[in-house]
Design a protein around this motif. Structure first.
Motif: not given
Length: 206
Positions: A45-50, A158-159
């Motif tokens: 599972v790919s997650l956008q880092i924030s 965002g994110n």
């Protein structure tokens, strides 16, 4: 004996690397705006880092590091007895070093930091970052079923992850206590063989 000392040095080196990793992650959570770019893949599972995701994951990572540290310390104790035999109970005489103890409690310290960030800078999106946050964040269950969040350093929306205050806050506080307990237990194990009273102990045996 050299094998055991090498294992001990590797243990402290590993703790130092984890300390630097947590310090780097903690620094990222203090950056405002969309300055963090990238993604992480976990179990496919790919997650956008924030900043928000780092804050949410921070206490869990700290606990995992603490549990790993505890397991490694126990393995080191077993190795000490198997390698040194009857000399395993003797302490090393000499100056007491506080560096290992700092490393033992670093997961608890960083866990507390991420928890403080969660309370103060990662809040439900329908709340205002401008107003002061009070202890109501610990007793207000209006968002317990989940809410989108806003990161208050730069007003980033965002994110950002969904959050579940104050239940999530209590969970993080429990993780802090758990990490402190592990730090105390690891320190006791480490101090069992070291300390400024090592010379006294050695002399009493003689």
């Amino acid at each position: 004996m050299p094998t055991y000392l090498a294992a001990e040095s590797a243990f402290l080196r590993s703790l130092s690397n984890r300390f630097l990793f947590l310090l780097f992650v903690a620094a990222l959570t203090r950056m405002g705006g969309d300055v963090i770019k990238g993604s992480a893949a976990v179990m496919g599972v790919s997650l956008q880092i924030s900043q928000g995701w780092l804050i949410v994951a921070g206490p869990v990572i700290c606990l995992l590091f603490a549990l790993l540290m505890e397991n490694e310390a126990e393995s080191l104790t077993v190795s000490r007895y198997s390698v040194l035999g009857e000399f395993a109970e003797r302490r090393y005489p000499g100056k007491r070093s506080w560096l290992p103890r700092i490393l033992f409690f670093s997961p608890a310290a960083f866990c507390l930091f991420f928890t403080a960030q969660f309370v103060s800078n990662l809040i439900p999106a329908d709340m205002s970052c401008a107003g002061p946050r009070s202890l109501n964040v610990l007793i207000d269950f209006a968002h317990a079923s989940g809410s989108p969040s806003i990161f208050c350093i730069g007003d980033v929306t965002g994110n950002m992850p969904w959050i579940y205050p104050p239940i999530q806050t209590y969970l993080y506080l429990a993780l802090v206590v758990w990490c402190v307990y592990i730090g105390i237990q690891t320190t006791r194990t480490w101090s069992k063989f070291r300390g400024s009273d090592g010379l006294t102990s050695a002399n009493s045996r003689g």
